[in-house]
Design a protein around this motif. Sequence first.
Motif: not given
Length: 247
Positions: A64-84
């Motif tokens: 047996x297993x549980x179903x899993x409620x998840x939230x979708x994760x958006x991300x800040x592409x400007x932030x990731x680009x600056x760190x890059x």
Amino acid sequence: MNWSKAKNIIIIVLIFTNIFIISMTFLRYKNVKNDDTDIYQYTNDILEENNIYLECELPDPIGKMHALTVSYGKYDSNMTANIMKNMPKLSNEQQTETGYAEAADKYIEKCNYMNDNVKISSVEISENRAVVTYKNYYKEIPLEECYMKVIFENGGITDFDRKWMKPESEGATRIDIMPPVSALLNFMTEIKEEYNEENKININDMYITYWIDSYNVNDDILYDTALPAWCIRYNGNSIKYISAIVQ
């Protein structure tokens, strides 16, 4: 009756009772194992009659297993680009599987996306390009179609791709999970619609996962339900998901 004599009789009865229970448990276990072997062999024979060959160990039944409620994760592409932009390039000597993995880890940490459920699933290197792929896990079970990719060109990070789901809560009830052999027969039925009888199909891997049929990130849908599914990888990198819920 003498108490000492009665006590000895009770001890002897208990010993024989325990021997009987152990013997019955062993026989029951042996019969279950034999039944499992017969079912496996029967399934394997049917698969091979349809030109499908199992090249991996079958996973253990889940129960047996549980179903899993998840939230979708958006991300800040400007932030990731600056760190890059501020990430140092790897030297020629550092451009190895370990070097790329360590550099990608540092980048993910700087983006604040690292946690205990984030694990590297592959490091693919070809000439001057490398892709480090991360998967998301919940209680050691992967969430499929959920990944982060750190992409390198000539030792520097040039791109980042994130398709992510965050586990929020388990369902209230536990779901009966289809045994692996049943999932294989369902796989055979579905795959025969895509392949003709002359095509050989090699099953390379099989594992339980959480899976959402259609990943959908927008302002209207913030949460979704990930359900148990058997992930079957075949003929190299082809993948099919078979619902693991007993109908």
